[in-house]
Design an enzyme around this catalytic site. Structure first.
Site, PDB file in Angstrom:
ATOM      1  N   HIS A 306      10.414   8.970   0.134  1.00  0.00           N
ATOM      2  CA  HIS A 306      10.759  10.304   0.611  1.00  0.00           C
ATOM      3  C   HIS A 306      10.105  11.321  -0.312  1.00  0.00           C
ATOM      4  O   HIS A 306      10.016  11.093  -1.519  1.00  0.00           O
ATOM      5  CB  HIS A 306      12.280  10.503   0.613  1.00  0.00           C
ATOM      6  CG  HIS A 306      12.705  11.646   1.470  1.00  0.00           C
ATOM      7  ND1 HIS A 306      12.659  12.939   1.034  1.00  0.00           N
ATOM      8  CD2 HIS A 306      13.139  11.682   2.757  1.00  0.00           C
ATOM      9  CE1 HIS A 306      13.067  13.730   2.019  1.00  0.00           C
ATOM     10  NE2 HIS A 306      13.355  12.994   3.066  1.00  0.00           N
ATOM     11  N   ASP A 363      15.608   7.246   8.098  1.00  0.00           N
ATOM     12  CA  ASP A 363      14.937   6.784   9.322  1.00  0.00           C
ATOM     13  C   ASP A 363      14.938   5.273   9.446  1.00  0.00           C
ATOM     14  O   ASP A 363      14.868   4.740  10.554  1.00  0.00           O
ATOM     15  CB  ASP A 363      13.493   7.278   9.354  1.00  0.00           C
ATOM     16  CG  ASP A 363      13.441   8.764   9.566  1.00  0.00           C
ATOM     17  OD1 ASP A 363      14.249   9.258  10.357  1.00  0.00           O
ATOM     18  OD2 ASP A 363      12.618   9.419   8.922  1.00  0.00           O
TER      19      ASP A 363
HETATM   20  N1  ACO Z   1       4.882   2.204   1.322  1.00  0.00           N
HETATM   21  C1  ACO Z   1       4.086   1.882   0.278  1.00  0.00           C
HETATM   22  N2  ACO Z   1       3.780   2.708  -0.741  1.00  0.00           N
HETATM   23  C2  ACO Z   1       4.311   3.937  -0.706  1.00  0.00           C
HETATM   24  C3  ACO Z   1       5.152   4.366   0.342  1.00  0.00           C
HETATM   25  C4  ACO Z   1       5.441   3.460   1.373  1.00  0.00           C
HETATM   26  N3  ACO Z   1       6.243   3.804   2.396  1.00  0.00           N
HETATM   27  N4  ACO Z   1       5.548   5.639   0.128  1.00  0.00           N
HETATM   28  C5  ACO Z   1       4.963   6.005  -1.027  1.00  0.00           C
HETATM   29  N5  ACO Z   1       4.213   4.992  -1.533  1.00  0.00           N
HETATM   30  C6  ACO Z   1       3.493   4.980  -2.813  1.00  0.00           C
HETATM   31  C7  ACO Z   1       2.192   5.769  -2.735  1.00  0.00           C
HETATM   32  O1  ACO Z   1       1.110   4.942  -2.361  1.00  0.00           O
HETATM   33  C8  ACO Z   1       2.088   6.287  -4.150  1.00  0.00           C
HETATM   34  O2  ACO Z   1       1.656   5.204  -4.966  1.00  0.00           O
HETATM   35  P1  ACO Z   1       0.724   5.505  -6.270  1.00  0.00           P
HETATM   36  O3  ACO Z   1       1.575   6.344  -7.180  1.00  0.00           O
HETATM   37  O4  ACO Z   1       0.409   4.150  -6.794  1.00  0.00           O
HETATM   38  O5  ACO Z   1      -0.485   6.235  -5.748  1.00  0.00           O
HETATM   39  C9  ACO Z   1       3.529   6.576  -4.557  1.00  0.00           C
HETATM   40  O6  ACO Z   1       4.324   5.663  -3.763  1.00  0.00           O
HETATM   41  C10 ACO Z   1       3.967   8.007  -4.282  1.00  0.00           C
HETATM   42  O7  ACO Z   1       3.711   8.312  -2.919  1.00  0.00           O
HETATM   43  P2  ACO Z   1       3.308   9.734  -2.346  1.00  0.00           P
HETATM   44  O8  ACO Z   1       2.519   9.552  -1.093  1.00  0.00           O
HETATM   45  O9  ACO Z   1       2.696  10.579  -3.451  1.00  0.00           O
HETATM   46  O10 ACO Z   1       4.713  10.340  -1.999  1.00  0.00           O
HETATM   47  P3  ACO Z   1       4.954  11.585  -1.085  1.00  0.00           P
HETATM   48  O11 ACO Z   1       6.170  12.233  -1.643  1.00  0.00           O
HETATM   49  O12 ACO Z   1       3.751  12.422  -0.930  1.00  0.00           O
HETATM   50  O13 ACO Z   1       5.239  10.921   0.354  1.00  0.00           O
HETATM   51  C11 ACO Z   1       6.352  10.011   2.236  1.00  0.00           C
HETATM   52  C12 ACO Z   1       6.504  10.765   0.899  1.00  0.00           C
HETATM   53  C13 ACO Z   1       5.322  10.750   3.132  1.00  0.00           C
HETATM   54  C14 ACO Z   1       7.693  10.015   2.948  1.00  0.00           C
HETATM   55  C15 ACO Z   1       5.867   8.573   1.948  1.00  0.00           C
HETATM   56  O14 ACO Z   1       6.802   7.913   1.109  1.00  0.00           O
HETATM   57  C16 ACO Z   1       5.634   7.763   3.230  1.00  0.00           C
HETATM   58  O15 ACO Z   1       4.545   7.833   3.810  1.00  0.00           O
HETATM   59  N6  ACO Z   1       6.684   6.987   3.671  1.00  0.00           N
HETATM   60  C17 ACO Z   1       6.578   6.261   4.939  1.00  0.00           C
HETATM   61  C18 ACO Z   1       6.832   7.196   6.107  1.00  0.00           C
HETATM   62  C19 ACO Z   1       8.301   7.585   6.227  1.00  0.00           C
HETATM   63  O16 ACO Z   1       9.193   6.753   6.141  1.00  0.00           O
HETATM   64  N7  ACO Z   1       8.533   8.907   6.460  1.00  0.00           N
HETATM   65  C20 ACO Z   1       9.898   9.426   6.659  1.00  0.00           C
HETATM   66  C21 ACO Z   1      10.246  10.420   5.607  1.00  0.00           C
HETATM   67  S1  ACO Z   1      11.911  10.889   5.768  1.00  0.00           S
HETATM   68  C22 ACO Z   1      12.001  12.065   6.981  1.00  0.00           C
HETATM   69  O17 ACO Z   1      11.035  12.697   7.371  1.00  0.00           O
HETATM   70  C23 ACO Z   1      13.311  12.301   7.549  1.00  0.00           C
END
Ligand code: ACO
Length: 427
Positions: A306, A363
């Protein structure tokens, strides 16, 4: 001494005032920065940028706390109802019984939709995604309700809110009934808001529908948990569109489009699609964990992580219990849901996910409940929109009542420097 940050730039100093919120959060006011120094701030994705002051929702991602109008989400999920939470978000306080009764009556007064909208519904192919249909039908409401809201009138603001709250579940249900080949359905004033939503979605002509309290309670909780989440992508969209003084229905329609994306509300659909893919690929959870960790693979575990919760999502804790209750009650024996349980366990024990604080988000579990309730996968985000509607309305109202200026970010231009036009034959 008032709190401030001193910025040193090009040999001169600029005082930037610091404001403090009611939960002791701090913000630097940079509104004079560009006129004083020529500088702008860069913050793609607005990870550090506050766009407004708000009295609606507080969340602390590090501590995993969420509250609406000061009330912790755990208490609201346990003791309140979705309709009461709608009132709380929009009006600012919990209603008395008389206020709640009036609110329900006022919503019921508007819980029908012009028959002419059915013509628009019919024009969509039955393959249309329900979110595309919902955003279009919501925008179309402005054509059927052309009167602008006088934002200085509390009464008119309230009337606009109850109008939309009344009509929205009807529109939401129509997007599903269309896909299922069912005739459109109408509201039943004798039922609660959530019972009515359920019957709008599922009731077949001539059928007596069983309203199972476990299911209605789980739906009620899901809607409460989705009702607002401060300045997320869709709420910010609603405020931004509304800041141009676009009407409420048009602004909410834009918010629905923002919610549709898989990185926001569309994640609950993406979760189920991912679980189906894993199942069809032999059910090897470890293989998909490895894919999610592989930086050369764009695959991410949907429903994990998140933007602001870098701790367990407090909503996920509550909804996990409701998901367990629904599965137990309905006695579901579904291989997709078995994979969900395995994936949750494996990710929670995995170093990659633990070290990055990637927990299952709301979710992940809401998708599981919707699946158990036999709601089609493409409808999951529509259900989220029904829950988020009061939050969007409250955000829009606050933005207009505070007379916020039109939203218009700056940019750092990195394109070609000035150059002369070249005639086509000389290129
Ligand atoms: N699976 C694998 N790796 C992940 C995931 C994931 N779901 N989410 C984050 N990471 C990793 C990233 O690759 C990154 O790794 P690194 O530090 O080695 O580069 C680290 O965790 C941080 O991730 P960011 O993308 O910088 O986090 P951000 O805060 O920008 O993204 C997000 C948050 C978009 C929700 C992301 O976690 C994601 O894509 N999750 C899957 C989609 C999802 O479930 N969205 C629902 C959100 S809740 C809502 O809208 C109600």
């Amino acid at each position: 001494m008032s709190d401030k940050v001193i910025l040193n730039y090009n040999g001169s100093e600029l005082d930037l005032p610091v404001s403090t919120g009611s939960m002791d959060e701090k913000a630097i006011d940079i509104s004079k920065l560009r006129s004083a120094t020529g500088l702008i701030t860069m913050d793609p994705g607005y990870k550090n940028t506050g766009s407004c002051e708000s009295k609606i929702t507080f969340l602390d991602g590090e501590e995993g706390k969420l509250m609406y109008r000061g009330y912790p989400i755990e208490q609201l999920a346990e003791k309140s109802s979705f309709v009461e939470v709608m009132y709380l978000l929009i009006k600012g306080n919990l209603p008395t019984q008389a206020e709640l009764d009036k609110f329900v009556n006022d919503i019921n007064e508007y819980n029908y939709v012009s028959e002419d909208l059915i013509k628009i519904l019919d024009a969509f192919p039955s393959s249309a995604h329900p979110m595309g249909v919902l955003t279009s039908l919501t925008a179309a409401l402005s054509a059927f309700n052309p009167k602008c809201v006088d934002v200085s009138s509390e009464e008119e603001m309230y009337r606009a809110a109850v109008t939309l709250l009344g009509k929205f579940p009807v529109l939401a249900s129509w997007t599903q009934r269309k896909v299922k080949g069912l005739p459109v359905n109408y509201s039943n004033d004798k039922l609660s808001y959530v019972e009515n939503l359920y019957q709008l979605l599922f009731k077949k002509p001539g059928q007596e529908l069983d309203l199972d309290p476990v299911i209605i309670d789980a739906l009620d909780k899901l809607l409460i948990l989705h009702a607002d989440h401060e300045q997320n992508c869709s709420a910010s969209t609603v405020r931004l569109v509304g800041s141009s003084h676009a009407g409420l229905f048009a602004s909410i329609s834009a918010g629905i489009s923002a919610l549709w994306g898989p990185l926001h509300g569309g994640a609950n659909q993406a979760v189920l699609e991912m679980l189906e893919d894993i199942k069809n690929d032999g059910g090897d959870v470890e293989k998909y964990l490895a894919k999610a960790k592989d930086k050369n693979d764009p695959f991410r575990l949907m429903g994990f992580g998140h933007r602001v919760y870098k701790n367990f999502d407090p909503r996920a804790k509550i909804i996990k219990v409701a998901a367990d209750n629904v599965l137990e009650k309905l006695g579901i024996n579904d291989p997709t849901l078995e994979i969900a349980k395995k994936l949750e366990k494996a990710a929670l024990e995995d170093e990659y996910f633990k070290s990055r604080n990637l927990y299952p988000n709301v979710d992940f579990y809401s998708g599981i409940i919707y699946k158990a309730l036999d709601i089609p996968t493409e409808m999951f985000t529509v259900m989220f929109a029904v829950g988020r509607l009061p939050g969007w309305i409250a955000q829009w109202m606050e933005m207009r009542q505070n007379n916020e200026p039109i939203g218009r970010p700056r940019q750092l231009y990195t394109g070609a420097p000035l150059r002369d036009y070249v005639d086509i034959e000389k290129r």
